[in-house]
Design a protein around this motif. Structure first.
Motif, short mmCIF file in Angstrom:
data_model
loop_
_atom_site.label_atom_id
_atom_site.label_comp_id
_atom_site.label_asym_id
_atom_site.label_seq_id
_atom_site.Cartn_x
_atom_site.Cartn_y
_atom_site.Cartn_z
N UNK A 251 1.06 -1.55 -0.25
CA UNK A 251 0.14 -0.04 -0.19
C UNK A 251 1.09 1.17 0.81
N UNK A 252 1.98 0.54 -0.11
CA UNK A 252 3.19 2.06 0.54
C UNK A 252 3.39 2.08 -0.90
N UNK A 253 3.45 1.53 -1.51
CA UNK A 253 4.12 1.34 -3.34
C UNK A 253 2.44 2.55 -4.48
N UNK A 254 1.80 0.95 -3.72
CA UNK A 254 0.62 0.93 -4.84
C UNK A 254 -0.77 1.63 -4.51
N UNK A 255 -1.60 1.90 -5.58
CA UNK A 255 -2.48 2.76 -4.84
C UNK A 255 -3.60 2.10 -5.63
N UNK A 256 -4.90 1.10 -5.37
CA UNK A 256 -5.54 -0.21 -5.88
C UNK A 256 -6.76 -0.04 -5.90
N UNK A 257 -7.11 -0.49 -7.27
CA UNK A 257 -8.56 -0.16 -7.55
C UNK A 257 -9.23 -1.92 -7.59
N UNK A 258 -9.88 -2.49 -6.50
CA UNK A 258 -10.62 -3.33 -6.40
C UNK A 258 -11.49 -4.08 -7.80
N UNK A 259 -11.86 -4.93 -8.16
CA UNK A 259 -12.46 -5.65 -8.77
C UNK A 259 -12.67 -7.46 -8.53
N UNK A 260 -12.89 -6.87 -6.73
CA UNK A 260 -13.73 -8.05 -6.19
C UNK A 260 -13.31 -8.83 -4.74
N UNK A 261 -14.81 -9.81 -4.62
CA UNK A 261 -13.93 -10.35 -3.21
C UNK A 261 -14.49 -12.30 -3.56
N UNK A 262 -12.81 -12.36 -3.26
CA UNK A 262 -12.96 -13.57 -3.32
C UNK A 262 -12.95 -14.77 -1.98
N UNK A 263 -13.24 -15.95 -1.30
CA UNK A 263 -12.75 -16.16 -0.34
C UNK A 263 -12.44 -17.14 -0.12
N UNK A 264 -10.98 -16.90 0.19
CA UNK A 264 -10.07 -18.14 0.37
C UNK A 264 -9.54 -18.39 1.22
N UNK A 265 -8.96 -19.66 1.53
CA UNK A 265 -8.47 -20.69 2.49
C UNK A 265 -7.45 -21.25 2.41
N UNK A 266 -6.44 -20.68 3.09
CA UNK A 266 -5.06 -20.95 3.64
C UNK A 266 -4.89 -22.36 4.46
#
Length: 248
Positions: A94-109
């Motif tokens: 975040x200190x380098x990039x300005x983000x743009x959301x394209x969606x949300x996923x459910x992730x399993x680690x």
């Protein structure tokens, strides 16, 4: 007189055809099919198609290059890349990039155990007591990123983790569907504990990029695509489940 000339120049520029103001921006691509991959010399897949169409609508072109993620971050700090695609967010990024959301996923680690490791992993408390293998520079989950582990062994490639786990040089490996989990699933026992979380996914324009001036336009167009359901069509084209769309 000088002010009048300046106003005249600005007015003339505003009247120029859009294609005469077009810029070509540098974007980085990786191999993660079908969402993004190189087909010969062309970056293809869900996200390259989506991002290219948005930039085309705004009157700009994209020049894609194959660059590993760790190097992409280094180049982003220098302003040598204009568009980054398919990534999660960390405080460092975040200190380098300005983000743009394209969606949300459910992730399993998930966590896989060395044949020499006796016991199980049932919580993050258990993880703090073992030697965990992970890929350097990768985001796994918000909770894992602040884990106070006894030992975290970082390497550059997944096959290194496979070999180290086999030899017992690490106790467990952290992985997910986004990090070649299939290479561990057929060879090692999976721990009981799974970290499941809602993960926003982004494209980004680096803060030092020449494209930062069109960030608002890109973000607005992406939001329109998300609300209209158009983002989903890009995933459907490649037979991939579309991410969730959540709006605050």
């Amino acid at each position: 007189m000088k002010k009048t000339i300046q106003l005249l120049v600005i007015s003339l520029v505003a009247l120029l055809p859009k294609h005469l103001l077009a810029e070509t921006f540098a974007a980085h691509c990786r191999n993660y099919p079908p969402e993004l991959f190189f087909d010969g010399s062309k970056c293809a897949g869900v996200l390259p198609d989506l991002v290219s169409d948005i930039f085309t609508e705004l009157g700009h072109d994209i020049n894609w290059a194959y660059v590993p993620w760790v190097r992409s971050i280094r180049e982003a700090k220098k302003g040598n890349v204009d568009v980054m695609i398919r990534h999660s967010m960390t405080p460092e990024r975040k200190s380098v990039l300005k983000p743009i959301t394209y969606g949300y996923t459910i992730r399993h680690l998930s966590f896989y155990k060395s044949p020499r490791f006796r016991g199980d992993i049932t919580s993050y408390d258990d993880l703090e007591k073992v030697n965990i293998g992970a890929i350097r520079g990768v985001f796994y989950s918000p909770r894992f990123s602040v884990l106070n582990t006894r030992t975290l062994t970082l390497v550059g490639k997944t096959d290194q983790l496979v070999a180290m786990l086999e030899l017992g040089r690490i106790d467990v490996v952290v992985t997910s569907a986004s990090h070649n989990e299939e290479l561990f699933d057929t060879r090692f026992e999976k721990a009981t504990f799974v970290d499941t979380f809602l993960n926003p996914v982004y494209i980004s324009i680096p803060l030092n990029s020449s494209a930062i001036g069109i960030y608002d336009d890109v973000a607005q167009r992406m939001l329109e695509y998300r609300k209209s359901g158009k983002v989903d069509t890009y995933f459907e084209k490649y037979g991939v489940p579309a991410p969730q769309q959540i709006f605050e």
